[in-house]
Design an enzyme around this catalytic site. Structure first.
Site, PDB file in Angstrom:
ATOM      1  N   CYS A   3       0.818  -1.204   0.000  1.00 55.22           N
ATOM      2  CA  CYS A   3       0.000   0.000   0.000  1.00 55.22           C
ATOM      3  C   CYS A   3       0.858   1.264   0.000  1.00 55.22           C
ATOM      4  O   CYS A   3       1.358   1.655  -1.043  1.00 55.22           O
ATOM      5  CB  CYS A   3      -0.983  -0.045   1.169  1.00 55.22           C
ATOM      6  SG  CYS A   3      -2.413   0.989   0.878  1.00 55.22           S
ATOM      7  N   GLY A  60       3.719   1.421   0.903  1.00 55.34           N
ATOM      8  CA  GLY A  60       5.002   0.897   0.424  1.00 55.34           C
ATOM      9  C   GLY A  60       5.084   0.946  -1.094  1.00 55.34           C
ATOM     10  O   GLY A  60       6.132   1.260  -1.672  1.00 55.34           O
ATOM     11  N   GLU A  69      -0.498  13.400  -0.974  1.00 54.92           N
ATOM     12  CA  GLU A  69      -0.788  13.239   0.459  1.00 54.92           C
ATOM     13  C   GLU A  69       0.238  14.036   1.273  1.00 54.92           C
ATOM     14  O   GLU A  69      -0.043  14.538   2.347  1.00 54.92           O
ATOM     15  CB  GLU A  69      -0.748  11.757   0.839  1.00 54.92           C
ATOM     16  CG  GLU A  69      -0.999  11.493   2.319  1.00 54.92           C
ATOM     17  CD  GLU A  69      -1.246  10.028   2.663  1.00 54.92           C
ATOM     18  OE1 GLU A  69      -1.340   9.180   1.743  1.00 54.92           O
ATOM     19  OE2 GLU A  69      -1.354   9.719   3.854  1.00 54.92           O
ATOM     20  N   HIS A 121      -3.687  -4.901   0.382  1.00 54.72           N
ATOM     21  CA  HIS A 121      -3.161  -5.457   1.633  1.00 54.72           C
ATOM     22  C   HIS A 121      -3.332  -6.977   1.606  1.00 54.72           C
ATOM     23  O   HIS A 121      -4.252  -7.507   2.221  1.00 54.72           O
ATOM     24  CB  HIS A 121      -3.920  -4.874   2.829  1.00 54.72           C
ATOM     25  CG  HIS A 121      -3.594  -3.447   3.107  1.00 54.72           C
ATOM     26  ND1 HIS A 121      -2.448  -3.071   3.771  1.00 54.72           N
ATOM     27  CD2 HIS A 121      -4.237  -2.314   2.805  1.00 54.72           C
ATOM     28  CE1 HIS A 121      -2.409  -1.758   3.877  1.00 54.72           C
ATOM     29  NE2 HIS A 121      -3.490  -1.268   3.305  1.00 54.72           N
ATOM     30  N   GLU A 137      -1.920  -9.159   3.094  1.00 53.44           N
ATOM     31  CA  GLU A 137      -1.768  -9.802   4.409  1.00 53.44           C
ATOM     32  C   GLU A 137      -3.117 -10.223   5.002  1.00 53.44           C
ATOM     33  O   GLU A 137      -3.179 -11.138   5.811  1.00 53.44           O
ATOM     34  CB  GLU A 137      -1.014  -8.881   5.385  1.00 53.44           C
ATOM     35  CG  GLU A 137      -1.700  -7.566   5.744  1.00 53.44           C
ATOM     36  CD  GLU A 137      -1.351  -6.409   4.804  1.00 53.44           C
ATOM     37  OE1 GLU A 137      -0.978  -6.675   3.643  1.00 53.44           O
ATOM     38  OE2 GLU A 137      -1.469  -5.251   5.227  1.00 53.44           O
TER      39      GLU A 137
HETATM   40  N1  GLN Z   1      -1.804   6.811   2.922  1.00 53.86           N
HETATM   41  C1  GLN Z   1      -1.985   6.043   1.743  1.00 53.86           C
HETATM   42  C2  GLN Z   1      -3.349   6.270   1.135  1.00 53.86           C
HETATM   43  O1  GLN Z   1      -4.243   6.723   1.801  1.00 53.86           O
HETATM   44  C3  GLN Z   1      -1.745   4.563   1.998  1.00 53.86           C
HETATM   45  C4  GLN Z   1      -2.678   3.944   2.975  1.00 53.86           C
HETATM   46  C5  GLN Z   1      -2.220   2.582   3.448  1.00 53.86           C
HETATM   47  O2  GLN Z   1      -1.047   2.270   3.394  1.00 53.86           O
HETATM   48  N2  GLN Z   1      -3.129   1.785   3.961  1.00 53.86           N
HETATM   49  O3  GLN Z   1      -3.565   6.000  -0.021  1.00 53.86           O
END
Ligand code: GLN
Length: 563
Positions: free
Chosen positions: A375, A377, A399, A538, A540
């Protein structure tokens, strides 16, 4: 009480019942007023669990999914807030036909309705009531379950008390007093436990069992030890040492449908406890302002996913948590990353520590260290690549810098509309989304190897009509290789930069196509690197001990062969 392991005990009992051939599900009751866990402070409650249908929920559902190896809907998490909201909404719509709407019967009735809805189609539904007996907040739920007992017959309801036996340091003796109090308080609600699971440092001795037996007026055989364990997956086996499964089945007047077979489970557990080799992973994240809170808990699902992938390969995993801010302060610390077999960048929010994350990513990319980005990452892997390979020195995520000249990570306006349209309320992309994988990619190969590709489009299309709105398919075409992974984020790889990123050698191995044609990048990889993989999702959340998540499997494989 909370933290004593009720969730794990519930998940383990579910696993045992599955082993005896029963279709089992689990429901978590959180007596707080919040509608769901989405707005709870993560540093207090640990990581937020995301369900397939986009629920943001307490970690217990994660334990249920991991142990039961199934997908559990957000509807299986009931909060006081949801119950009251449902009752008030019905009242506003005039559904009570002029009745005075009261605590009794309307609140317990709504609770029962929700539990029955989740239990439909299953042989056994486990209902875990959060909090501690004696809390004001859980009284309505105890009342509802008691009344359920009358409705569906006493023989169809069973109560398990999970209690804690402290061993105060200065006397070094296990005390049964809190358990006695709990039994007394339960009886005031008309509830007499059929089983008592005793959480403690060590197993219970005969004397303690006898004491509880007498006090609770139950057979000592129904007082079960639940000692501390090193590996959570040993909990069901520990319960089975005391034949808990058979005892529950007998109590519910059921007949076992099959003989349990724990062979594979035991084998994996053996790998977790005594692996043939160990690898170390650097998890570079934002670990700030969390006081006494245990670091490990803010990434439970990632830790679990690593452990699952490692168990499948008979490898042990040691995780080092590295604060990305440290990597910003001291450049030499980057060099230390070469001591790790792999670098993982987990999800995150906000500007803190992102430069450190990028340095770690650059190091992994240039030095050929296995890398997995999840994500946030993925987003920083894209920014790093745009800056250092494509030459967009000022590339950024909006962001962090809303005015950047090169917004490679940005909010996509059309997607904002889609989210609003889906009535997901919040502005996040939440829950499972389909992604089409590109031929010839490593990621497609990993998903194929783990049997997670959905190829039956007709079936998927049928599932889409599922009123539960389990996941978002977007636009799919016949013959495409599709996977479903869960999401929780607002920002995306900006489509206008995809071509230039790819032109410089980055491969986007999968995308979700929105109804308006916008493609959201879901996976990336660098072909010449030993393992440089990231995903906007995600994965995971879909990892199980018996079914590790493909990207984690690939990561652990690469890390183990590097070391
Ligand atoms: N902050 C990022 C977003 O909102 C990633 C969010 C996350 O890693 N769950 O897109």
């Amino acid at each position: 009480m909370s933290g004593v392991g009720k969730g794990l005990a519930t998940a383990s009992i579910g696993k045992i019942l599955q082993q005896y051939g029963f279709k089992t599900t689990a429901v978590k009751i959180d007596p707080y007023i919040n509608y769901d866990a989405g707005t709870l402070r993560p540093t207090e409650h640990g990581e937020v669990w995301v369900t397939e249908d986009g629920g943001e929920i307490d970690q217990d559902l994660g334990n249920y999914e991991r142990f039961l190896n199934m997908e559990i809907s957000k509807r299986n998490n009931i909060t006081t807030g949801q119950i009251y909201k449902a009752v008030i909404d019905k009242e506003r719509k005039g559904e009570y036909l002029g009745e005075t709407v009261q605590f009794i019967p309307h609140i317990p009735n709504e609770i029962k309705r929700r539990i029955k809805e989740s239990a439909r189609g299953y042989d056994v539904a486990l209902v875990e009531i959060g909090g501690t007996i004696g809390d004001y907040e859980n009284i309505p739920f105890l009342f509802a379950l008691k009344s359920m007992e009358r409705e569906i017959g006493e023989e169809n309801v069973m109560y398990i008390l999970i209690t804690y036996l402290p061993v105060p340091g200065h006397i070094e003796e296990m005390k049964t007093k809190p358990t006695q109090q709990a039994i007394k308080m339960l009886s005031e609600n008309g509830i007499f436990p059929d089983f008592i699971l005793c959480r403690a440092r060590a197993p219970l001795d005969r004397v303690r069992k006898k004491k509880i037996e007498t006090y609770a007026n139950i057979d000592a055989e129904h007082v079960i030890s639940a000692p501390d364990v090193d590996t959570l997956y040993s909990v069901p086996l520990n319960f089975e040492k005391e034949r808990l499964g058979q005892k529950i089945i007998t109590k519910l007047k059921l007949q076992a449908r099959k003989k349990p077979n724990w062979r594979r489970w035991r084998e994996l557990l053996q790998h977790v406890e005594h692996p043939t080799k160990r690898i170390t992973i650097a998890m570079v994240g934002k670990y700030v302002d969390i006081g006494d809170y245990k670091l490990a808990d803010s990434y439970i699902s990632i830790n679990q996913a690593l452990e699952h992938a490692a168990a499948a390969h008979n490898v042990g995993i040691d995780i080092s948590w590295i604060d990305s801010k440290e990597l910003e302060k001291d450049r030499r610390k980057i060099e230390k990353l070469k001591n790790y077999h792999g670098i993982l960048i987990p999800g995150g929010f906000g500007a803190t520590g992102v430069r450190g994350k990028m340095r770690a990513i650059q190091y992994a990319r240039e030095e050929g260290i296995p890398f997995l980005g999840l994500c946030y990452g993925l987003q920083w892997a894209v920014v790093e690549f745009a800056r250092n390979v494509c030459g967009y020195k000022e590339a950024n995520s909006t962001e962090v810098d809303p005015k950047t000249k090169y917004p490679v990570i940005d909010i996509i306006p059309t997607q904002r509309e889609i989210i609003a349209d889906r009535r997901y309320g919040a502005s996040m992309r939440l829950g499972a989304y389909a992604a089409t994988l590109r031929k010839g990619t490593r990621i497609l190969d990993l998903y194929k190897r783990s049997n997670r590709l959905k190829e039956d489009m007709v079936k998927i299309a049928q599932l889409e009509r599922d009123p539960g709105e389990r996941f978002r398919l977007g636009v799919l075409h016949r013959g495409e290789k599709v996977v479903l992974e869960r999401h929780r984020h607002r920002y995306e790889v900006a489509p206008q930069f995809v071509d230039v990123l790819e032109g410089n050698g980055l491969i986007f191995s999968g995308y979700h196509q929105c109804e308006d044609g916008t493609k959201l990048m879901e996976f990336l990889e660098l072909p010449a690197h030993p393992y440089f993989v990231a995903t906007q999702a995600h994965p995971e959340f879909k990892s199980r001990l018996e079914r590790p998540a493909p990207l984690f499997t690939g990561f652990v494989e690469a890390a183990a062969s590097a070391g």
